[in-house]
Design a protein around this motif. Sequence first.
Motif, PDB file in Angstrom:
ATOM      1  N   THR A 219       3.412  -2.406   3.460  1.00 31.95           N
ATOM      2  CA  THR A 219       2.753  -1.269   2.836  1.00 31.95           C
ATOM      3  C   THR A 219       3.408  -0.974   1.491  1.00 31.95           C
ATOM      4  O   THR A 219       4.633  -0.902   1.400  1.00 31.95           O
ATOM      5  CB  THR A 219       2.877  -0.022   3.742  1.00 31.95           C
ATOM      6  OG1 THR A 219       2.521  -0.402   5.055  1.00 31.95           O
ATOM      7  CG2 THR A 219       1.972   1.086   3.279  1.00 31.95           C
ATOM      8  N   ASP A 220       2.601  -0.821   0.439  1.00 34.56           N
ATOM      9  CA  ASP A 220       3.184  -0.537  -0.869  1.00 34.56           C
ATOM     10  C   ASP A 220       2.896   0.896  -1.299  1.00 34.56           C
ATOM     11  O   ASP A 220       2.899   1.227  -2.463  1.00 34.56           O
ATOM     12  CB  ASP A 220       2.692  -1.534  -1.925  1.00 34.56           C
ATOM     13  CG  ASP A 220       1.180  -1.552  -2.017  1.00 34.56           C
ATOM     14  OD1 ASP A 220       0.541  -0.782  -1.273  1.00 34.56           O
ATOM     15  OD2 ASP A 220       0.643  -2.312  -2.840  1.00 34.56           O
ATOM     16  N   VAL A 221       2.635   1.748  -0.325  1.00 38.22           N
ATOM     17  CA  VAL A 221       2.440   3.166  -0.634  1.00 38.22           C
ATOM     18  C   VAL A 221       3.096   3.998   0.457  1.00 38.22           C
ATOM     19  O   VAL A 221       3.059   3.646   1.634  1.00 38.22           O
ATOM     20  CB  VAL A 221       0.937   3.510  -0.780  1.00 38.22           C
ATOM     21  CG1 VAL A 221       0.165   3.184   0.479  1.00 38.22           C
ATOM     22  CG2 VAL A 221       0.736   4.966  -1.154  1.00 38.22           C
TER      23      VAL A 221
ATOM     24  N   ARG B 101       4.091   4.203  -9.599  1.00 36.16           N
ATOM     25  CA  ARG B 101       3.293   5.380  -9.938  1.00 36.16           C
ATOM     26  C   ARG B 101       3.516   6.458  -8.889  1.00 36.16           C
ATOM     27  O   ARG B 101       3.730   6.151  -7.712  1.00 36.16           O
ATOM     28  CB  ARG B 101       1.806   4.988  -9.965  1.00 36.16           C
ATOM     29  CG  ARG B 101       0.879   6.048 -10.528  1.00 36.16           C
ATOM     30  CD  ARG B 101      -0.527   5.516 -10.791  1.00 36.16           C
ATOM     31  NE  ARG B 101      -1.420   5.623  -9.654  1.00 36.16           N
ATOM     32  CZ  ARG B 101      -1.836   4.602  -8.925  1.00 36.16           C
ATOM     33  NH1 ARG B 101      -1.423   3.387  -9.195  1.00 36.16           N
ATOM     34  NH2 ARG B 101      -2.654   4.786  -7.908  1.00 36.16           N
TER      35      ARG B 101
ATOM     36  N   MET C 108      -7.448  13.075   1.891  1.00 35.64           N
ATOM     37  CA  MET C 108      -6.392  13.349   0.924  1.00 35.64           C
ATOM     38  C   MET C 108      -7.049  13.710  -0.400  1.00 35.64           C
ATOM     39  O   MET C 108      -7.925  12.989  -0.875  1.00 35.64           O
ATOM     40  CB  MET C 108      -5.506  12.140   0.739  1.00 35.64           C
ATOM     41  CG  MET C 108      -4.571  11.923   1.905  1.00 35.64           C
ATOM     42  SD  MET C 108      -3.184  10.894   1.425  1.00 35.64           S
ATOM     43  CE  MET C 108      -4.015   9.465   0.804  1.00 35.64           C
TER      44      MET C 108
ATOM     45  N   MET D 271       2.491  11.018  -3.415  1.00 38.23           N
ATOM     46  CA  MET D 271       2.068   9.688  -2.995  1.00 38.23           C
ATOM     47  C   MET D 271       2.769   8.718  -3.936  1.00 38.23           C
ATOM     48  O   MET D 271       2.594   8.786  -5.160  1.00 38.23           O
ATOM     49  CB  MET D 271       0.552   9.584  -3.111  1.00 38.23           C
ATOM     50  CG  MET D 271      -0.039   8.542  -2.223  1.00 38.23           C
ATOM     51  SD  MET D 271      -1.816   8.793  -2.107  1.00 38.23           S
ATOM     52  CE  MET D 271      -2.304   7.180  -1.547  1.00 38.23           C
TER      53      MET D 271
ATOM     54  N   PHE E 109       3.522   4.962  -5.141  1.00 38.84           N
ATOM     55  CA  PHE E 109       2.941   3.618  -5.125  1.00 38.84           C
ATOM     56  C   PHE E 109       3.936   2.577  -5.609  1.00 38.84           C
ATOM     57  O   PHE E 109       4.730   2.830  -6.510  1.00 38.84           O
ATOM     58  CB  PHE E 109       1.722   3.563  -6.061  1.00 38.84           C
ATOM     59  CG  PHE E 109       0.559   4.405  -5.615  1.00 38.84           C
ATOM     60  CD1 PHE E 109      -0.431   3.881  -4.797  1.00 38.84           C
ATOM     61  CD2 PHE E 109       0.454   5.733  -6.022  1.00 38.84           C
ATOM     62  CE1 PHE E 109      -1.521   4.652  -4.405  1.00 38.84           C
ATOM     63  CE2 PHE E 109      -0.626   6.510  -5.636  1.00 38.84           C
ATOM     64  CZ  PHE E 109      -1.616   5.973  -4.832  1.00 38.84           C
ATOM     65  N   LYS E 110       3.820   1.379  -5.042  1.00 41.23           N
ATOM     66  CA  LYS E 110       4.518   0.207  -5.528  1.00 41.23           C
ATOM     67  C   LYS E 110       6.023   0.411  -5.749  1.00 41.23           C
ATOM     68  O   LYS E 110       6.491   0.488  -6.873  1.00 41.23           O
ATOM     69  CB  LYS E 110       3.863  -0.304  -6.824  1.00 41.23           C
ATOM     70  CG  LYS E 110       2.337  -0.396  -6.732  1.00 41.23           C
ATOM     71  CD  LYS E 110       1.801  -1.700  -7.220  1.00 41.23           C
ATOM     72  CE  LYS E 110       0.302  -1.876  -7.011  1.00 41.23           C
ATOM     73  NZ  LYS E 110      -0.331  -1.215  -5.871  1.00 41.23           N
TER      74      LYS E 110
ATOM     75  N   HIS F 250      -2.992   2.027   4.601  1.00 41.12           N
ATOM     76  CA  HIS F 250      -2.583   2.511   3.281  1.00 41.12           C
ATOM     77  C   HIS F 250      -2.536   4.031   3.227  1.00 41.12           C
ATOM     78  O   HIS F 250      -2.444   4.607   2.152  1.00 41.12           O
ATOM     79  CB  HIS F 250      -3.521   1.982   2.202  1.00 41.12           C
ATOM     80  CG  HIS F 250      -3.223   0.564   1.817  1.00 41.12           C
ATOM     81  ND1 HIS F 250      -3.545  -0.497   2.628  1.00 41.12           N
ATOM     82  CD2 HIS F 250      -2.600   0.044   0.726  1.00 41.12           C
ATOM     83  CE1 HIS F 250      -3.141  -1.618   2.049  1.00 41.12           C
ATOM     84  NE2 HIS F 250      -2.565  -1.324   0.909  1.00 41.12           N
TER      85      HIS F 250
ATOM     86  N   SER G  92      -9.229   3.220  -7.750  1.00 43.32           N
ATOM     87  CA  SER G  92      -8.520   3.525  -8.988  1.00 43.32           C
ATOM     88  C   SER G  92      -8.424   2.248  -9.824  1.00 43.32           C
ATOM     89  O   SER G  92      -8.859   1.183  -9.386  1.00 43.32           O
ATOM     90  CB  SER G  92      -7.117   4.032  -8.663  1.00 43.32           C
ATOM     91  OG  SER G  92      -6.325   2.942  -8.231  1.00 43.32           O
TER      92      SER G  92
ATOM     93  N   THR H 284      -5.981   0.475 -10.355  1.00 43.13           N
ATOM     94  CA  THR H 284      -5.157  -0.534  -9.692  1.00 43.13           C
ATOM     95  C   THR H 284      -5.770  -1.009  -8.367  1.00 43.13           C
ATOM     96  O   THR H 284      -5.152  -1.772  -7.628  1.00 43.13           O
ATOM     97  CB  THR H 284      -3.740   0.017  -9.433  1.00 43.13           C
ATOM     98  OG1 THR H 284      -3.870   1.299  -8.808  1.00 43.13           O
ATOM     99  CG2 THR H 284      -2.952   0.172 -10.709  1.00 43.13           C
TER     100      THR H 284
ATOM    101  N   ASP I 199      -6.568   0.878  -5.754  1.00 42.47           N
ATOM    102  CA  ASP I 199      -6.257   1.720  -4.592  1.00 42.47           C
ATOM    103  C   ASP I 199      -7.433   2.641  -4.293  1.00 42.47           C
ATOM    104  O   ASP I 199      -8.160   3.035  -5.190  1.00 42.47           O
ATOM    105  CB  ASP I 199      -5.026   2.597  -4.882  1.00 42.47           C
ATOM    106  CG  ASP I 199      -3.799   1.770  -5.168  1.00 42.47           C
ATOM    107  OD1 ASP I 199      -3.437   0.959  -4.303  1.00 42.47           O
ATOM    108  OD2 ASP I 199      -3.213   1.938  -6.261  1.00 42.47           O
TER     109      ASP I 199
ATOM    110  N   VAL J  69      -8.613   5.880  -1.227  1.00 48.60           N
ATOM    111  CA  VAL J  69      -8.289   6.604   0.001  1.00 48.60           C
ATOM    112  C   VAL J  69      -9.480   6.488   0.953  1.00 48.60           C
ATOM    113  O   VAL J  69     -10.595   6.194   0.532  1.00 48.60           O
ATOM    114  CB  VAL J  69      -7.953   8.092  -0.267  1.00 48.60           C
ATOM    115  CG1 VAL J  69      -6.711   8.218  -1.126  1.00 48.60           C
ATOM    116  CG2 VAL J  69      -9.130   8.825  -0.879  1.00 48.60           C
TER     117      VAL J  69
END
Lengths: 156, 216
Positions: free
Chosen positions: A42-44, A71, A86, A110, A112-113, B81, B164, B166, B168, B170
Amino acid sequence: MNLYKNITKLLLVLAVSLPATLAAETAIVIHDAWINQAPPGTDVTAGYCMIHNTGTTEVKLIQVTSPDFGRVEMHRSIVSDGIARMVAQDSITIPGNGGLTLKPGDYHLMLFKPGKLLVAGDTVALSYRFSDATSIEVIATVRQPEAGQEDHSQHH
Amino acid sequence: MNKPRIIRILIIFVGMMSIGLGIGFYFAGYYQSQTRPAIQGLLWPDPKQLQTFATIDQSGQMFGIDRLQGRWSMLFFGYTHCPDICPQTLAVFNDLYRQLQGSAAARDLQVIFVTLDPERDTTKRLQEYVGYFNPAFIGLGGTIDQIMSLAGQVGAFYMYGDKSATGDYVVDHTAAVFLIDPRGRLVAIFSSPHQVDSIRERYKMIREFVERQTNT
């Protein structure tokens, strides 16, 4: 002579307390900053903390940045009509005479990365910028998600 | 001279009383067993019988209605995610699972996470994700049609947010937990927020109640 002394004292007190009073209007303190250890692959992940505002006026959290993540966004989890969603936030209002807690199931960051794999016990640097030009650097600890974090009051 | 007669009347009287009481107790018991206990989220007397469905589990195996039969299942929906609510829910279930260990209520309980984001949640990813929280948990995916063959039956909802720059996005999703009995019937829906103690106690009570209904 005595009167002169007293006036001097009064002026001194004022001189000392005035800047303190001004500063107190937007006294922001952040503590208990932590982030969820992201499950593998998971990158978040999410970040939480307590933001105290001992001042009398509200302050807005307008941006969070981190050298350890690609980010950072501000979000709020909302459950309405049985649907979890969300919602991205442009800013988060921190009320005066109290504050706000960023917590699971509510307002959160949140992230990211991440620059590297983060495991429980690691620390990351976060920089919080507020509407009154205050900027606060915080070290957040990585933790495993816990069951007891959810707040009862979030149920509407 | 009247004594034996009085005794006879007494015996008949007591006998009739006993029969009356017996019938009364029988119906009281029957009535009680048919009455829906006051447990929040219990769908009784009309649990929903699930029909066949076809999803893929985290090992790549077909997971259909037969895998729900003979076990109690707790089902919830999300996506890997999801940084806030989903890890939280999984942590709650991990706690619940640990607390129930060793009790009768844990022996045949399976905890199932169903992704609503098959584009990103591949079988391998589900395996990593679910295994991270608890190796005993089951992760279900497949194509969105396969997933909906199960999700649609319990009324689970999803909606994708905009992508988004990038890539991503939700996923809005149903927050409730669905309890399915060993006959494949949806017997309870627990709405959020999910508290370990509350779910544990309701699960035990519902299980006991449904088992009593099924045995009588």
